[in-house]
Design a protein around this motif. Structure first.
Motif, PDB file in Angstrom:
ATOM      1  N   MET A 141      46.858  64.647  35.429  1.00  0.00           N
ATOM      2  CA  MET A 141      46.340  65.903  34.891  1.00  0.00           C
ATOM      3  C   MET A 141      44.973  65.678  34.253  1.00  0.00           C
ATOM      4  N   GLY A 142      44.815  64.577  33.513  1.00  0.00           N
ATOM      5  CA  GLY A 142      43.524  64.263  32.917  1.00  0.00           C
ATOM      6  C   GLY A 142      42.460  63.992  33.963  1.00  0.00           C
ATOM      7  N   GLU A 143      42.818  63.254  34.999  1.00  0.00           N
ATOM      8  CA  GLU A 143      41.870  62.955  36.076  1.00  0.00           C
ATOM      9  C   GLU A 143      41.457  64.231  36.804  1.00  0.00           C
ATOM     10  N   ALA A 144      42.413  65.139  37.011  1.00  0.00           N
ATOM     11  CA  ALA A 144      42.107  66.394  37.682  1.00  0.00           C
ATOM     12  C   ALA A 144      41.136  67.233  36.856  1.00  0.00           C
ATOM     13  N   GLU A 145      41.303  67.214  35.538  1.00  0.00           N
ATOM     14  CA  GLU A 145      40.395  67.961  34.670  1.00  0.00           C
ATOM     15  C   GLU A 145      38.995  67.357  34.695  1.00  0.00           C
ATOM     16  N   ARG A 146      38.899  66.030  34.726  1.00  0.00           N
ATOM     17  CA  ARG A 146      37.580  65.391  34.819  1.00  0.00           C
ATOM     18  C   ARG A 146      36.896  65.773  36.127  1.00  0.00           C
ATOM     19  N   THR A 147      37.649  65.772  37.207  1.00  0.00           N
ATOM     20  CA  THR A 147      37.078  66.131  38.502  1.00  0.00           C
ATOM     21  C   THR A 147      36.612  67.576  38.507  1.00  0.00           C
ATOM     22  N   ARG A 148      37.388  68.455  37.864  1.00  0.00           N
ATOM     23  CA  ARG A 148      37.060  69.881  37.864  1.00  0.00           C
ATOM     24  C   ARG A 148      35.854  70.194  36.987  1.00  0.00           C
ATOM     25  N   SER A 149      35.838  69.671  35.754  1.00  0.00           N
ATOM     26  CA  SER A 149      34.808  70.080  34.789  1.00  0.00           C
ATOM     27  C   SER A 149      33.634  69.114  34.687  1.00  0.00           C
ATOM     28  N   ARG A 150      33.795  67.871  35.198  1.00  0.00           N
ATOM     29  CA  ARG A 150      32.731  66.849  35.151  1.00  0.00           C
ATOM     30  C   ARG A 150      32.087  66.789  33.756  1.00  0.00           C
ATOM     31  N   GLU A 164      41.783  70.460  23.587  1.00  0.00           N
ATOM     32  CA  GLU A 164      42.232  71.699  22.959  1.00  0.00           C
ATOM     33  C   GLU A 164      42.359  72.809  24.004  1.00  0.00           C
ATOM     34  N   ARG A 165      41.390  72.925  24.883  1.00  0.00           N
ATOM     35  CA  ARG A 165      41.425  73.972  25.903  1.00  0.00           C
ATOM     36  C   ARG A 165      42.547  73.728  26.910  1.00  0.00           C
ATOM     37  N   VAL A 166      42.644  72.513  27.427  1.00  0.00           N
ATOM     38  CA  VAL A 166      43.637  72.213  28.457  1.00  0.00           C
ATOM     39  C   VAL A 166      45.052  72.323  27.896  1.00  0.00           C
ATOM     40  N   HIS A 205      55.227  61.968  24.653  1.00  0.00           N
ATOM     41  CA  HIS A 205      54.201  61.052  24.158  1.00  0.00           C
ATOM     42  C   HIS A 205      53.529  60.320  25.308  1.00  0.00           C
ATOM     43  N   ALA A 206      54.316  59.837  26.271  1.00  0.00           N
ATOM     44  CA  ALA A 206      53.752  59.140  27.424  1.00  0.00           C
ATOM     45  C   ALA A 206      52.877  60.082  28.249  1.00  0.00           C
ATOM     46  N   PHE A 207      53.320  61.318  28.408  1.00  0.00           N
ATOM     47  CA  PHE A 207      52.570  62.314  29.171  1.00  0.00           C
ATOM     48  C   PHE A 207      51.199  62.567  28.530  1.00  0.00           C
ATOM     49  N   LEU A 208      51.177  62.771  27.210  1.00  0.00           N
ATOM     50  CA  LEU A 208      49.923  63.079  26.522  1.00  0.00           C
ATOM     51  C   LEU A 208      49.018  61.861  26.420  1.00  0.00           C
ATOM     52  N   ALA A 209      49.605  60.677  26.244  1.00  0.00           N
ATOM     53  CA  ALA A 209      48.794  59.453  26.243  1.00  0.00           C
ATOM     54  C   ALA A 209      48.167  59.244  27.615  1.00  0.00           C
ATOM     55  N   GLY A 210      48.938  59.508  28.668  1.00  0.00           N
ATOM     56  CA  GLY A 210      48.393  59.414  30.016  1.00  0.00           C
ATOM     57  C   GLY A 210      47.285  60.424  30.250  1.00  0.00           C
ATOM     58  N   PHE A 211      47.443  61.620  29.690  1.00  0.00           N
ATOM     59  CA  PHE A 211      46.405  62.646  29.811  1.00  0.00           C
ATOM     60  C   PHE A 211      45.089  62.170  29.196  1.00  0.00           C
ATOM     61  N   LEU A 212      45.158  61.593  28.002  1.00  0.00           N
ATOM     62  CA  LEU A 212      43.952  61.062  27.362  1.00  0.00           C
ATOM     63  C   LEU A 212      43.312  59.972  28.217  1.00  0.00           C
ATOM     64  N   GLU A 213      44.144  59.118  28.788  1.00  0.00           N
ATOM     65  CA  GLU A 213      43.623  58.038  29.621  1.00  0.00           C
ATOM     66  C   GLU A 213      42.940  58.591  30.869  1.00  0.00           C
TER      67      GLU A 213
END
Length: 258
Positions: A141-150, A164-166, A205-213
């Motif tokens: 999910m984090g990688e997808a957001e980086r790809t989308r918003s750059r 906060e937005r995501v 916790h694992a999900f959100l930590a993965g999102f940050l990563e």
């Protein structure tokens, strides 16, 4: 996050709008008629099903299309090819309406658990598999957001703005406590988290930590720090320790030295 895990019912205003569209009785009855028909329905058929004019039926049907509950196209009745203009017909979409305030994401949790069961290794404990799957989906999910918003390089402050937005879209109800701290007021997995806190909070916790990563935010950690009535995770600067409960009663004196 993988596409099949991210196809949950829309949160917030989109769901409320869909529910409000169905608040009108004739519109709701026509929607039920179209769903039961099992084939594309014309405006005349929809109008006759509730006893209103064709013009009024067209208005209500197009409102249902705008809300994403029906789709429309032009087709001859019964699929018969005829000369002249083909009538507009309506059929249901695959949309499912699920309104919960505050937002709940039980279908996401169920999907993660199902994948954990299906991918558990021979030498892997079930709980460890669940954490692995949750972390991977958060990272995707984090990688997808980086790809989308750059967004470029994300330090603590800008990174939390993106988070906060995501996370608001995901139902966490984030609150910015400071420029480098983010509290999550809602647990999307409640009340299941209360039934199995070790498993569900660990996966969250694992999900959100993965999102940050996956988002590649620096200087911020996902800290497991449960608070009553809130999400068990908050985002804090790296190195922050969980809050320790304060003693509410005086402690007994220690042994007296001889």
């Amino acid at each position: 996050m993988a596409p099949d895990m991210n196809q949950s019912p829309p949160a917030g205003d989109a769901v409320i709008d869909s529910v409000s569209v169905l608040g009108e009785e004739s519109r709701r009855r026509m929607f039920a008629f179209v769903r039961r028909a099992g084939r594309p329905v014309t405006r005349d058929e929809a109008a006759a099903s509730v006893g209103i004019s064709r013009k009024l039926a067209a208005f209500h049907l197009d409102k249902l299309v705008d809300a994403g509950l029906l789709r429309s196209h032009y087709e001859a009745p019964g699929g018969t090819r005829r000369v002249g203009r083909r009538p507009k017909v309506y059929e249901p979409t695959d949309a499912q309406i699920s309104l919960s305030i505050p937002d709940r994401r039980h279908e996401l949790l169920a999907g993660l658990l199902l994948e954990a069961v299906l991918t558990e290794g021979a030498d892997e404990h079930a709980a460890d598999t669940a954490l692995r799957v949750a972390e991977r989906h958060g990272r995707e999910m984090g990688e997808a957001e980086r790809t989308r918003s750059r967004p470029g390089r994300l330090g603590a402050e800008r990174g939390l703005t993106v988070c906060e937005r995501v996370l608001d879209e995901q139902g966490y109800e984030p609150v910015r406590e400071s420029s480098i701290e983010l509290r999550l007021r809602n647990c999307p997995f409640h009340p299941l988290a209360a039934r199995a806190p070790g498993l569900v909070c660990g996966m969250n916790h694992a999900f959100l930590a993965g999102f940050l990563e996956g988002l590649r935010v620096t200087g911020i950690q996902a800290l497991l720090a449960p608070r009553p009535g809130e999400c068990c995770v908050r985002f804090t600067p790296d190195g922050t320790e969980p809050d320790r409960p304060q003693a509410t009663e005086p402690q007994p004196p220690g042994p007296t030295e001889p």
